[in-house]
Structures are given as C-alpha cells and as structure tokens.
Design an enzyme around this catalytic site. Structure first.
Site, PDB file in Angstrom:
ATOM      1  N   PHE A  45       0.845  -1.195   0.000  1.00 26.62           N
ATOM      2  CA  PHE A  45       0.000   0.000   0.000  1.00 26.62           C
ATOM      3  C   PHE A  45       0.875   1.239   0.000  1.00 26.62           C
ATOM      4  O   PHE A  45       1.806   1.344   0.808  1.00 26.62           O
ATOM      5  CB  PHE A  45      -0.918   0.014   1.231  1.00 26.62           C
ATOM      6  CG  PHE A  45      -2.067  -0.941   1.107  1.00 26.62           C
ATOM      7  CD1 PHE A  45      -1.846  -2.308   1.140  1.00 26.62           C
ATOM      8  CD2 PHE A  45      -3.361  -0.480   0.925  1.00 26.62           C
ATOM      9  CE1 PHE A  45      -2.895  -3.203   0.990  1.00 26.62           C
ATOM     10  CE2 PHE A  45      -4.420  -1.371   0.784  1.00 26.62           C
ATOM     11  CZ  PHE A  45      -4.193  -2.726   0.817  1.00 26.62           C
ATOM     12  N   GLY A  48      -1.314   8.280  -0.103  1.00 21.81           N
ATOM     13  CA  GLY A  48      -0.852   9.621   0.280  1.00 21.81           C
ATOM     14  C   GLY A  48       0.652   9.734   0.055  1.00 21.81           C
ATOM     15  O   GLY A  48       1.202   9.240  -0.929  1.00 21.81           O
ATOM     16  N   LYS A  49       1.332  10.347   1.028  1.00 30.31           N
ATOM     17  CA  LYS A  49       2.767  10.618   0.839  1.00 30.31           C
ATOM     18  C   LYS A  49       3.627   9.359   0.857  1.00 30.31           C
ATOM     19  O   LYS A  49       4.796   9.413   0.503  1.00 30.31           O
ATOM     20  CB  LYS A  49       3.239  11.590   1.920  1.00 30.31           C
ATOM     21  CG  LYS A  49       2.679  12.995   1.754  1.00 30.31           C
ATOM     22  CD  LYS A  49       3.239  13.918   2.804  1.00 30.31           C
ATOM     23  CE  LYS A  49       2.703  15.328   2.629  1.00 30.31           C
ATOM     24  NZ  LYS A  49       3.093  16.192   3.760  1.00 30.31           N
ATOM     25  N   TYR A  50       3.042   8.238   1.287  1.00 26.47           N
ATOM     26  CA  TYR A  50       3.839   7.000   1.326  1.00 26.47           C
ATOM     27  C   TYR A  50       4.207   6.507  -0.074  1.00 26.47           C
ATOM     28  O   TYR A  50       5.005   5.596  -0.212  1.00 26.47           O
ATOM     29  CB  TYR A  50       3.101   5.901   2.094  1.00 26.47           C
ATOM     30  CG  TYR A  50       3.228   6.003   3.601  1.00 26.47           C
ATOM     31  CD1 TYR A  50       2.883   7.167   4.273  1.00 26.47           C
ATOM     32  CD2 TYR A  50       3.678   4.942   4.370  1.00 26.47           C
ATOM     33  CE1 TYR A  50       2.982   7.272   5.650  1.00 26.47           C
ATOM     34  CE2 TYR A  50       3.788   5.030   5.746  1.00 26.47           C
ATOM     35  CZ  TYR A  50       3.438   6.194   6.380  1.00 26.47           C
ATOM     36  OH  TYR A  50       3.541   6.286   7.746  1.00 26.47           O
ATOM     37  N   VAL A 136       5.310  -0.611   2.887  1.00 28.33           N
ATOM     38  CA  VAL A 136       6.051   0.034   1.790  1.00 28.33           C
ATOM     39  C   VAL A 136       7.252   0.858   2.268  1.00 28.33           C
ATOM     40  O   VAL A 136       8.206   1.067   1.507  1.00 28.33           O
ATOM     41  CB  VAL A 136       5.108   0.937   0.948  1.00 28.33           C
ATOM     42  CG1 VAL A 136       4.744   2.235   1.681  1.00 28.33           C
ATOM     43  CG2 VAL A 136       5.712   1.255  -0.396  1.00 28.33           C
ATOM     44  N   ASP A 137       7.224   1.306   3.518  1.00 29.33           N
ATOM     45  CA  ASP A 137       8.321   2.180   3.990  1.00 29.33           C
ATOM     46  C   ASP A 137       9.497   1.312   4.429  1.00 29.33           C
ATOM     47  O   ASP A 137       9.937   1.344   5.581  1.00 29.33           O
ATOM     48  CB  ASP A 137       7.834   3.086   5.135  1.00 29.33           C
ATOM     49  CG  ASP A 137       7.204   2.328   6.278  1.00 29.33           C
ATOM     50  OD1 ASP A 137       6.475   1.354   6.013  1.00 29.33           O
ATOM     51  OD2 ASP A 137       7.460   2.688   7.450  1.00 29.33           O
ATOM     52  N   HIS A 157       8.309  -9.148  15.556  1.00 29.40           N
ATOM     53  CA  HIS A 157       8.573  -7.712  15.519  1.00 29.40           C
ATOM     54  C   HIS A 157       9.946  -7.425  16.138  1.00 29.40           C
ATOM     55  O   HIS A 157      10.239  -7.904  17.237  1.00 29.40           O
ATOM     56  CB  HIS A 157       7.475  -6.981  16.307  1.00 29.40           C
ATOM     57  CG  HIS A 157       7.458  -5.506  16.080  1.00 29.40           C
ATOM     58  ND1 HIS A 157       8.491  -4.678  16.456  1.00 29.40           N
ATOM     59  CD2 HIS A 157       6.536  -4.712  15.495  1.00 29.40           C
ATOM     60  CE1 HIS A 157       8.196  -3.440  16.124  1.00 29.40           C
ATOM     61  NE2 HIS A 157       7.017  -3.424  15.531  1.00 29.40           N
ATOM     62  N   PRO A 158      10.791  -6.646  15.445  1.00 24.25           N
ATOM     63  CA  PRO A 158      12.156  -6.445  15.936  1.00 24.25           C
ATOM     64  C   PRO A 158      12.224  -5.695  17.269  1.00 24.25           C
ATOM     65  O   PRO A 158      13.211  -5.795  17.989  1.00 24.25           O
ATOM     66  CB  PRO A 158      12.818  -5.613  14.827  1.00 24.25           C
ATOM     67  CG  PRO A 158      11.680  -4.944  14.129  1.00 24.25           C
ATOM     68  CD  PRO A 158      10.533  -5.913  14.204  1.00 24.25           C
ATOM     69  N   GLU A 227      -2.590  -4.581  13.567  1.00 23.07           N
ATOM     70  CA  GLU A 227      -1.499  -5.412  14.124  1.00 23.07           C
ATOM     71  C   GLU A 227      -1.961  -6.104  15.416  1.00 23.07           C
ATOM     72  O   GLU A 227      -1.569  -7.244  15.690  1.00 23.07           O
ATOM     73  CB  GLU A 227      -0.273  -4.529  14.390  1.00 23.07           C
ATOM     74  CG  GLU A 227       0.970  -5.284  14.782  1.00 23.07           C
ATOM     75  CD  GLU A 227       2.143  -4.342  15.004  1.00 23.07           C
ATOM     76  OE1 GLU A 227       2.953  -4.162  14.076  1.00 23.07           O
ATOM     77  OE2 GLU A 227       2.240  -3.764  16.115  1.00 23.07           O
TER      78      GLU A 227
HETATM   79  C1  UD2 Z   1       3.583  -0.563  12.480  1.00 23.69           C
HETATM   80  C2  UD2 Z   1       3.679  -1.807  11.646  1.00 23.69           C
HETATM   81  C3  UD2 Z   1       2.680  -1.673  10.512  1.00 23.69           C
HETATM   82  C4  UD2 Z   1       1.256  -1.532  11.032  1.00 23.69           C
HETATM   83  C5  UD2 Z   1       1.182  -0.364  12.000  1.00 23.69           C
HETATM   84  C6  UD2 Z   1      -0.143  -0.464  12.756  1.00 23.69           C
HETATM   85  C7  UD2 Z   1       5.885  -2.884  11.594  1.00 23.69           C
HETATM   86  C8  UD2 Z   1       7.339  -2.682  11.352  1.00 23.69           C
HETATM   87  N1  UD2 Z   1       5.073  -1.890  11.191  1.00 23.69           N
HETATM   88  O1  UD2 Z   1       4.204   0.426  11.654  1.00 23.69           O
HETATM   89  O2  UD2 Z   1       2.738  -2.790   9.663  1.00 23.69           O
HETATM   90  O3  UD2 Z   1       0.858  -2.744  11.671  1.00 23.69           O
HETATM   91  O4  UD2 Z   1       2.243  -0.376  12.983  1.00 23.69           O
HETATM   92  O5  UD2 Z   1      -0.448   0.610  13.447  1.00 23.69           O
HETATM   93  O6  UD2 Z   1       5.473  -3.921  12.068  1.00 23.69           O
HETATM   94  N2  UD2 Z   1       0.345   3.533   4.846  1.00 23.69           N
HETATM   95  C9  UD2 Z   1       0.179   4.355   3.724  1.00 23.69           C
HETATM   96  N3  UD2 Z   1      -0.076   5.691   3.922  1.00 23.69           N
HETATM   97  C10 UD2 Z   1      -0.180   6.259   5.172  1.00 23.69           C
HETATM   98  C11 UD2 Z   1      -0.001   5.421   6.283  1.00 23.69           C
HETATM   99  C12 UD2 Z   1       0.267   4.067   6.102  1.00 23.69           C
HETATM  100  O7  UD2 Z   1       0.267   3.892   2.589  1.00 23.69           O
HETATM  101  O8  UD2 Z   1      -0.419   7.484   5.250  1.00 23.69           O
HETATM  102  C13 UD2 Z   1       0.596   2.089   4.634  1.00 23.69           C
HETATM  103  C14 UD2 Z   1       2.033   1.835   4.163  1.00 23.69           C
HETATM  104  O9  UD2 Z   1       2.065   0.681   3.353  1.00 23.69           O
HETATM  105  C15 UD2 Z   1       2.761   1.588   5.469  1.00 23.69           C
HETATM  106  C16 UD2 Z   1       1.702   0.811   6.251  1.00 23.69           C
HETATM  107  O10 UD2 Z   1       0.440   1.373   5.869  1.00 23.69           O
HETATM  108  O11 UD2 Z   1       3.965   0.878   5.244  1.00 23.69           O
HETATM  109  C17 UD2 Z   1       1.840   0.837   7.777  1.00 23.69           C
HETATM  110  O12 UD2 Z   1       1.841   2.163   8.256  1.00 23.69           O
HETATM  111  P1  UD2 Z   1       3.097   2.776   9.018  1.00 23.69           P
HETATM  112  O13 UD2 Z   1       4.349   2.282   8.356  1.00 23.69           O
HETATM  113  O14 UD2 Z   1       2.929   4.230   9.154  1.00 23.69           O
HETATM  114  O15 UD2 Z   1       2.943   2.095  10.441  1.00 23.69           O
HETATM  115  P2  UD2 Z   1       4.070   1.957  11.622  1.00 23.69           P
HETATM  116  O16 UD2 Z   1       5.351   2.543  11.184  1.00 23.69           O
HETATM  117  O17 UD2 Z   1       3.518   2.392  12.930  1.00 23.69           O
END
Ligand code: UD2
Length: 282
Positions: A45, A48-50, A136-137, A157-158, A227
C-alpha cells in the site's frame, strides 16, 4: 553444511521453524521450490505521501525478493500518477489497484485487511499460490527467498523479540476484540509482513476485518490497530513458519549479535511529515 544456531531459538513450542541465517541451505531450498513455477502475489500500500517509498521498495525487491520466481506486485494507491516505472525482471509484473485516501494513518493501515481480502476474492485468489503482504516504507538488503514459504507465515517484531510476553504491546482491554489476557501470548508479530497460502491469508484478513469492524461499532480502536487483531488471530491460529527479525528490522536499531544479516528493514521516516495525522511511534 548448515552451521546451526545456538544463540537464538529456532523452533516454536508447536514445532514451527523460526527462520534465521544458518538454519537453512539456500541451494537446497531453491532446488526444491524453483522447479515448482510458483506464482507469488505481493501486496503493498502506498497511500498519500507514502508513495515516495515505492521506488526503493520495488528496486530493492527486484534485487533480493523471491529472485527467479514469478512475482506479481499489487500496488494499492490513491496516487497512480506518482507510481514510479521500475524495470522488472522477466516473469514479474505490476497491477495498480486504486484505493481512497484518508486523513487518518490508522485507517489506512487497518483498511489494508479489508482491501487485501477483497483483492484476493476478485483477482489474486485465481492467480497466485502464495501471497506476501508487506509495508512500503521499507527496503530489502539481503536474500528473501523460498525459505519464507509456508501455509501461514508471520514475522517477529524487531522491537520485542528480546522481551517476554508481559511486555508485548498486545491489546489489554477486554472491550476490544483484539484482547489478549495477561499470561497469554507466544511472540509479538509485526504487521508489516504477513504471508502464506492465498486461502490462509484470506481467512486471516477476513477475520481481522470483521474484528476491526466490530471494534469500530463499539467505538474502540485496538492499541496497534490491525497489528493487534493480527496478534490475537495468530495466538489462536498458530503460524506454520515464523520469520526472525532478519526479515523485519528497523533502520534506527543498531545491528546486534543474533541478527547476522538484515534482509528487510523499515526505513527511518519523519512521521510528522509523511502521515496525514501524527501519533507517537513505537
Ligand atoms: C507498524 C507496523 C505496521 C502496522 C502499523 C499499525 C511494523 C514494522 N510496522 O508500523 O505494519 O501494523 O504499525 O499501526 O510492524 N500507509 C500508507 N499511507 C499512510 C499510512 C500508512 O500507505 O499514510 C501504509 C504503508 O504501506 C505503510 C503501512 O500502511 O507501510 C503501515 O503504516 P506505518 O508504516 O505508518 O505504520 P508503523 O510505522 O507504525
């Protein structure tokens, strides 16, 4: 010709392997799986800015992810025009699936479950043997190959692999469908990587979607959205294979002795800048 590992746990109490460098021989694994001509769906996915993370994700995947396999990337985005053109190896292709944007990152992350469920029903279920659902990030840095294939695959999860379950950020409020009682739990699994047979991942995404909707109807959001529901599902539906944190690292964490190779890692991101709304990161 396998070195074996003595400083990490390599099997779960239900006898599923935990994949670490040194626990498998890539030549043997490849010689078993490559002749099967498997089709591998990979969802990602970029909402937006991702969308800015897509180029590195795809370029590094082409170098390291399921190399020599047929890989079909399904890119879910609201910014089709910003999807980069990346040269793919023969047998690999991309489909773009338009999705709506949102002003809450929690909703974007959570709604992946529903959208993956629907995409499996509409398209992926007819096309693929296995599916990987990835954040994706991220970037690939080392081999991610057929050693990761199994019926239902989750990744430790690391941030929590060195801790015991009382420290895991499971949902602890009984009012949420993601509730895990104190004293229960195996591992804390990251939401960034889910994989398995298409039908098993379909069952998982359908379950999580239903639980997310039930929570929303009761005006409650689990601690870590989808999650948290994923962790609850996997507690009662044990994964058949677990990937070590080699397969889900975070760039801000220093490498340590157990992790001999970082294969896939979340990049450092400025949460305030990339998310439509901000929340403290874990
Ligand atoms: C954690 C988890 C993530 C998800 C999230 C739940 C890990 C390392 N990461 O990462 O998988 O379970 O917590 O809260 O386990 N995305 C978009 N646009 C946005 C926001 C999100 O495309 O504006 C998509 C994108 O693919 C992104 C994913 O959703 O990689 C997860 O979002 P995140 O990376 O911001 O979540 P994060 O870092 O808290």
């Amino acid at each position: 010709n396998i070195s074996g590992r003595t400083n990490v746990v390599t099997v779960t109490p239900w006898l599923a392997p935990i994949v670490w460098e040194g626990t498998f021989n890539p030549l043997i694994v490849d010689s078993i799986y490559k002749p099967m001509h498997l089709s591998i769906a990979t969802t990602v996915f970029a909402v937006g800015k991702y969308v800015r993370f897509l180029r590195d994700f795809l370029e590094t995947a082409e170098k390291h992810f399921m190399v020599d396999f047929k890989v079909h990337y399904y890119i879910f985005t609201d910014r089709r025009e910003d999807v980069p053109a990346v040269v793919l190896a023969p047998g690999r292709n991309v489909t773009i699936i338009p999705v709506p944007g949102s002003n809450r990152w929690q909703e974007i992350s959570s709604r992946r479950m529903e959208m993956i469920q629907t995409a499996i029903e509409n398209q992926i279920g007819k096309e693929a043997d296995y599916i990987f659902c990835l954040d994706v990030d991220t970037k690939f840095h080392g081999r991610w190959g057929a050693e990761t294939l199994s019926r239902l695959v989750a990744t430790i999860h690391p941030g929590y692999y060195e801790q015991t379950h009382e420290h895991y950020p499971y949902e602890r409020r009984p009012a949420s469908r993601a509730y895990i009682p104190a004293g229960e739990g195996d591992y804390y699994y990251g939401g960034a990587t889910i994989a398995g047979y298409v039908r098993d991942v379909h069952k998982l995404t359908k379950y999580c979607r239903e639980q997310l909707e039930a929570d929303a109807a009761n005006s409650i959001e689990a601690a870590w959205q989808e999650e948290s529901h994923l962790n609850r599902y996997l507690l009662y539906n044990k994964p058949t294979k677990i990937l070590s944190p080699e397969y889900l690292w975070q760039d801000f964490k220093a490498k340590n002795n157990e992790v001999q190779i970082i294969r896939f890692s979340q990049v450092n991101k400025n949460y305030a800048e990339v998310r439509p709304n901000v929340k403290k990161r874990k």
